[in-house]
Scaffold this active site. Structure first.
Site, PDB file in Angstrom:
ATOM      1  N   LYS A   1      15.836 -41.573 -14.918  1.00  0.00           N
ATOM      2  CA  LYS A   1      14.562 -42.300 -14.965  1.00  0.00           C
ATOM      3  C   LYS A   1      13.539 -41.386 -15.603  1.00  0.00           C
ATOM      4  CE  LYS A   1      11.838 -45.730 -13.902  1.00  0.00           C
ATOM      5  NZ  LYS A   1      11.541 -45.787 -15.365  1.00  0.00           N
TER       6      LYS A   1
ATOM      7  N   GLN B   1      11.151 -33.847 -15.022  1.00  0.00           N
ATOM      8  CA  GLN B   1      11.302 -35.168 -14.395  1.00  0.00           C
ATOM      9  C   GLN B   1      12.283 -35.133 -13.221  1.00  0.00           C
ATOM     10  OE1 GLN B   1       9.662 -37.863 -16.454  1.00  0.00           O
ATOM     11  NE2 GLN B   1       9.637 -38.892 -14.494  1.00  0.00           N
TER      12      GLN B   1
ATOM     13  N   LYS C   1      10.235 -33.892 -10.261  1.00  0.00           N
ATOM     14  CA  LYS C   1       9.180 -34.863  -9.965  1.00  0.00           C
ATOM     15  C   LYS C   1       9.761 -36.075  -9.236  1.00  0.00           C
ATOM     16  CE  LYS C   1       6.688 -35.780 -13.472  1.00  0.00           C
ATOM     17  NZ  LYS C   1       5.988 -36.273 -14.676  1.00  0.00           N
TER      18      LYS C   1
ATOM     19  N   LYS D   1      14.632 -38.367 -20.040  1.00  0.00           N
ATOM     20  CA  LYS D   1      13.455 -38.546 -20.899  1.00  0.00           C
ATOM     21  C   LYS D   1      13.950 -38.848 -22.306  1.00  0.00           C
ATOM     22  CE  LYS D   1       8.900 -38.348 -20.762  1.00  0.00           C
ATOM     23  NZ  LYS D   1       7.950 -38.631 -19.680  1.00  0.00           N
TER      24      LYS D   1
ATOM     25  N   GLY E   1       7.287 -45.844 -20.259  1.00  0.00           N
ATOM     26  CA  GLY E   1       6.358 -45.353 -21.284  1.00  0.00           C
ATOM     27  C   GLY E   1       6.002 -43.890 -21.108  1.00  0.00           C
ATOM     28  N   ASP E   2       5.346 -43.368 -22.112  1.00  0.00           N
ATOM     29  CA  ASP E   2       4.766 -42.012 -22.093  1.00  0.00           C
ATOM     30  C   ASP E   2       3.791 -42.017 -23.273  1.00  0.00           C
ATOM     31  OD1 ASP E   2       5.261 -39.133 -20.821  1.00  0.00           O
ATOM     32  OD2 ASP E   2       5.037 -38.804 -22.960  1.00  0.00           O
TER      33      ASP E   2
ATOM     34  N   THR F   1      -0.323 -43.574 -12.704  1.00  0.00           N
ATOM     35  CA  THR F   1      -0.296 -42.123 -12.921  1.00  0.00           C
ATOM     36  C   THR F   1      -1.687 -41.525 -12.724  1.00  0.00           C
ATOM     37  OG1 THR F   1       1.501 -42.484 -14.491  1.00  0.00           O
ATOM     38  CG2 THR F   1       0.479 -40.312 -14.485  1.00  0.00           C
TER      39      THR F   1
ATOM     40  N   ASN G   1      -3.607 -43.748 -21.337  1.00  0.00           N
ATOM     41  CA  ASN G   1      -3.312 -44.430 -20.081  1.00  0.00           C
ATOM     42  C   ASN G   1      -3.665 -43.569 -18.862  1.00  0.00           C
ATOM     43  OD1 ASN G   1      -1.041 -44.526 -17.833  1.00  0.00           O
ATOM     44  ND2 ASN G   1      -1.400 -46.610 -18.519  1.00  0.00           N
TER      45      ASN G   1
ATOM     46  N   SER H   1       6.998 -46.952 -10.929  1.00  0.00           N
ATOM     47  CA  SER H   1       8.121 -47.516 -11.693  1.00  0.00           C
ATOM     48  C   SER H   1       9.280 -47.832 -10.757  1.00  0.00           C
ATOM     49  CB  SER H   1       8.593 -46.530 -12.773  1.00  0.00           C
ATOM     50  OG  SER H   1       7.790 -46.630 -13.930  1.00  0.00           O
TER      51      SER H   1
HETATM   52  P1  NDP Z   1      -1.280 -42.039 -24.133  1.00  0.00           P
HETATM   53  O1  NDP Z   1      -0.534 -42.133 -25.399  1.00  0.00           O
HETATM   54  O2  NDP Z   1      -1.737 -43.287 -23.472  1.00  0.00           O
HETATM   55  O3  NDP Z   1      -2.532 -41.075 -24.286  1.00  0.00           O
HETATM   56  C1  NDP Z   1      -2.403 -39.763 -24.719  1.00  0.00           C
HETATM   57  C2  NDP Z   1      -3.775 -39.165 -24.867  1.00  0.00           C
HETATM   58  O4  NDP Z   1      -3.646 -37.764 -25.094  1.00  0.00           O
HETATM   59  C3  NDP Z   1      -4.544 -39.720 -26.045  1.00  0.00           C
HETATM   60  O5  NDP Z   1      -5.917 -39.662 -25.764  1.00  0.00           O
HETATM   61  C4  NDP Z   1      -4.173 -38.745 -27.157  1.00  0.00           C
HETATM   62  O6  NDP Z   1      -5.139 -38.692 -28.200  1.00  0.00           O
HETATM   63  C5  NDP Z   1      -4.118 -37.440 -26.410  1.00  0.00           C
HETATM   64  N1  NDP Z   1      -3.142 -36.546 -27.067  1.00  0.00           N
HETATM   65  C6  NDP Z   1      -1.826 -36.763 -27.205  1.00  0.00           C
HETATM   66  N2  NDP Z   1      -1.238 -35.774 -27.879  1.00  0.00           N
HETATM   67  C7  NDP Z   1      -2.221 -34.904 -28.157  1.00  0.00           C
HETATM   68  C8  NDP Z   1      -2.261 -33.676 -28.825  1.00  0.00           C
HETATM   69  N3  NDP Z   1      -1.154 -33.124 -29.353  1.00  0.00           N
HETATM   70  N4  NDP Z   1      -3.453 -33.052 -28.906  1.00  0.00           N
HETATM   71  C9  NDP Z   1      -4.571 -33.601 -28.369  1.00  0.00           C
HETATM   72  N5  NDP Z   1      -4.596 -34.771 -27.735  1.00  0.00           N
HETATM   73  C10 NDP Z   1      -3.446 -35.415 -27.620  1.00  0.00           C
HETATM   74  O7  NDP Z   1      -0.301 -41.200 -23.150  1.00  0.00           O
HETATM   75  P2  NDP Z   1      -0.315 -41.132 -21.568  1.00  0.00           P
HETATM   76  O8  NDP Z   1      -1.694 -41.210 -21.068  1.00  0.00           O
HETATM   77  O9  NDP Z   1       0.712 -42.060 -21.062  1.00  0.00           O
HETATM   78  O10 NDP Z   1       0.248 -39.638 -21.317  1.00  0.00           O
HETATM   79  C11 NDP Z   1      -0.593 -38.495 -21.217  1.00  0.00           C
HETATM   80  C12 NDP Z   1       0.160 -37.385 -20.501  1.00  0.00           C
HETATM   81  O11 NDP Z   1       0.534 -37.826 -19.188  1.00  0.00           O
HETATM   82  C13 NDP Z   1       1.445 -36.910 -21.150  1.00  0.00           C
HETATM   83  O12 NDP Z   1       1.604 -35.525 -20.913  1.00  0.00           O
HETATM   84  C14 NDP Z   1       2.509 -37.678 -20.394  1.00  0.00           C
HETATM   85  O13 NDP Z   1       3.780 -37.026 -20.449  1.00  0.00           O
HETATM   86  C15 NDP Z   1       1.933 -37.634 -18.994  1.00  0.00           C
HETATM   87  N6  NDP Z   1       2.441 -38.641 -18.070  1.00  0.00           N
HETATM   88  C16 NDP Z   1       2.342 -39.974 -18.358  1.00  0.00           C
HETATM   89  C17 NDP Z   1       2.809 -40.909 -17.465  1.00  0.00           C
HETATM   90  C18 NDP Z   1       2.596 -42.372 -17.674  1.00  0.00           C
HETATM   91  O14 NDP Z   1       2.855 -43.129 -16.724  1.00  0.00           O
HETATM   92  N7  NDP Z   1       2.148 -42.830 -18.816  1.00  0.00           N
HETATM   93  C19 NDP Z   1       3.512 -40.498 -16.233  1.00  0.00           C
HETATM   94  C20 NDP Z   1       3.475 -39.077 -15.980  1.00  0.00           C
HETATM   95  C21 NDP Z   1       2.982 -38.204 -16.894  1.00  0.00           C
HETATM   96  P3  NDP Z   1      -4.868 -39.478 -29.572  1.00  0.00           P
HETATM   97  O15 NDP Z   1      -5.013 -40.917 -29.233  1.00  0.00           O
HETATM   98  O16 NDP Z   1      -5.903 -38.953 -30.478  1.00  0.00           O
HETATM   99  O17 NDP Z   1      -3.468 -39.108 -29.992  1.00  0.00           O
END
Ligand code: NDP
Length: 445
Positions: free
Chosen positions: A90, A111, A114, A126, A165-166, A210, A241, A377
């Site tokens: 997962k 993961q 976690k 992943k 998603g991620d 999250t 997100n 999830s």
């Molecule tokens: P999104 O794609 O919804 O958002 C990512 C955000 O981070 C955007 O604002 C993006 O900016 C910014 N970002 C991404 N890559 C970079 C980078 N290299 N440098 C600077 N800014 C960056 O992703 P999520 O919110 O889903 O995920 C964010 C984090 O949370 C990740 O580390 C993910 O692994 C972790 N996570 C997510 C979960 C989930 O349920 N979605 C669960 C657990 C952890 P821009 O739009 O400009 O790219």
């Protein structure tokens, strides 16, 4: 690091060259695990660590698709099925140009622990692709997702491997992926993917989980110092997100979130982020954060630069790995930081974590603090299995109970191992012991 574990770690690094993020994640976990191996010599005898660091299965595949101008595009797809001791693999799918095997493996490795911390029956995996959805039309994203699933479908299933998603993968992408899975298999197998739309098998609270979960965890952590989110000055990185929902929950608990960012820059809004406007721009219009500053008065937009230049009492890194380094950590500490909660996976470098811990700042590592997403999830999978759907209130209460439970497990484990308040140690040991016990019980596989 314990010398016995260091030798195993060095072998893992040599066997997996060029995967810097995976090396970092393995090293960080191994640094906590010396004392467990003193108490449990059977883990060393059973080569649990060597087995844990070798994924059960790694799939790399070509993803061909055509863009809107008819040109053929080729991306690379990944799915790393890391560990199934506790349940089906997962973990999310990440679509971002930086994705390569080392990133997928660091995320998959994290993961495992976690998912164990949640107490739910889920293993660790992943996946993702170096596809960049930014600037692509809906039709291009759909064609990419369909091609991606045309290979992935044969490796996943509700009892095998359940992606979600991620970064770069939200409700739109999960919809296209689910549609193609259903079309190829001729099965309405709701439990094969999570993060689905509410009308076709999704769970309420999953989109928020999250970010909400991270804030719930930090609230518990603040309570141990007689504090709370109420009245805190919070800085969040990212505006996707996780970030958006962390902003919403922190403000609901009485904090003022004064800044957030995207990969182009950051905004400072001393009055507190307007969550409805942020959602409109980022989720509905798929716009840039700069637009926020153009539509609300009193907001500064800083192009490039680091959001960690903004002072805060609570920092919530919710963007990506290694976005908060030792220098930024030291500056935040000098300016009155109380607590850090990692909404993202491994956003703080090892130097930054050391700075926080040395300064006595409360620090919640991602594998504990952001586990609310995968936990919800698993709740989505439960609803799918029973063909039921729960209310928002009920699901949010389950999420809250799970996050409080993870907090308490980390805190108690840290106490038990003589390092009260060390949530890194508590999370690593708490997750590891569950997985290690299950692996030994299931024999040499
Ligand atoms: P999104 O794609 O919804 O958002 C990512 C955000 O981070 C955007 O604002 C993006 O900016 C910014 N970002 C991404 N890559 C970079 C980078 N290299 N440098 C600077 N800014 C960056 O992703 P999520 O919110 O889903 O995920 C964010 C984090 O949370 C990740 O580390 C993910 O692994 C972790 N996570 C997510 C979960 C989930 O349920 N979605 C669960 C657990 C952890 P821009 O739009 O400009 O790219």
């Amino acid at each position: 690091m314990d010398a016995r574990l260091e030798a195993i770690r060095d072998t893992v690094l040599a066997r997996n060259p060029g995967e810097a993020e995976f090396h970092q994640a393995v090293t960080e976990v191994f640094e906590s695990l010396g004392p467990v191996h003193d108490r449990h010599p059977e883990f060393l005898e059973g080569a649990v660590l060597e087995r844990l660091c070798e994924p059960e299965r790694q799939i790399i595949f070509r993803v061909p698709w055509t863009d809107d101008s008819g040109r053929v595009q080729i991306n690379r797809g990944f799915r790393v099925e890391f560990n199934s001791a506790l349940g089906p693999y997962k973990g999310g799918l990440r679509f971002h140009p930086s994705v390569y095997l080392g990133i997928v493996k660091f995320l998959g490795f994290e993961q495992i622990f976690k998912n164990a911390l949640t107490g739910m029956p889920i293993g660790g995996g992943k996946g993702g692709s170096d596809f960049d959805p930014r600037g692509r039309s809906d039709a291009e994203v759909m064609r990419f997702c369909q091609s991606f699933m045309t290979e992935l479908y044969r490796h996943i299933g509700e009892y095998t491997d359940v992606p979600a998603g991620d970064i770069g993968v939200g409700g739109r992408e999960i919809g296209y992926l689910f549609g193609q899975y259903k079309r190829i298999t001729n099965r309405y197998e709701s439990g094969v993917l999570t993060g689905k739309g509410i009308s076709w098998g999704g769970s309420l609270v999953r989109p928020e989980a999250t970010g909400f979960g991270t804030v719930i965890f930090i609230e518990e952590m603040l309570k141990t110092r007689g504090s709370s989110f109420d009245g805190q000055r919070v800085v969040v990185s990212g505006s996707g997100n996780v970030a958006t929902n962390a902003v919403a929950k922190a403000q609901a608990l009485g904090a003022t979130v004064v800044a957030c960012s995207d990969s182009s820059g950051y905004i400072v809004d001393e009055a507190g982020i307007d969550v409805a406007l942020l959602r409109q721009i980022k989720e509905v219009e798929r716009g840039r954060l700069k637009d926020y500053s153009l539509r609300r008065s009193g907001v500064a937009y800083v192009e490039a630069g680091s959001v960690w230049d903004v002072d805060a009492t609570v920092a919530l890194p919710c963007a990506t790995q290694n976005e908060l380094d030792g220098g930024a950590a030291a500056r935040l500490v000098r300016n009155g930081l109380l607590a850090v909660g990692e909404g993202a996976n491994m956003p703080s470098t090892r130097e930054a974590v050391a700075v926080f811990q040395d300064a006595g700042v409360l620090f919640a590592p991602g594998k504990a603090a952001n586990a609310g997403g995968v936990a919800t999830s698993a709740l989505e999978m439960q609803q799918n299995a029973s063909r039921d759907s729960w209310s928002f209130e009920h699901t949010e209460q389950r999420l809250t109970d799970i996050m409080v439970g993870i907090h308490d497990l980390c805190a108690q484990t840290a106490d038990e191992y003589g390092e009260p308040g060390n949530y890194v140690l508590g999370a690593n040991i708490g997750g590891f012991v569950k997985v290690a016990d299950a692996m030994l019980a299931q024999g040499l596989i």
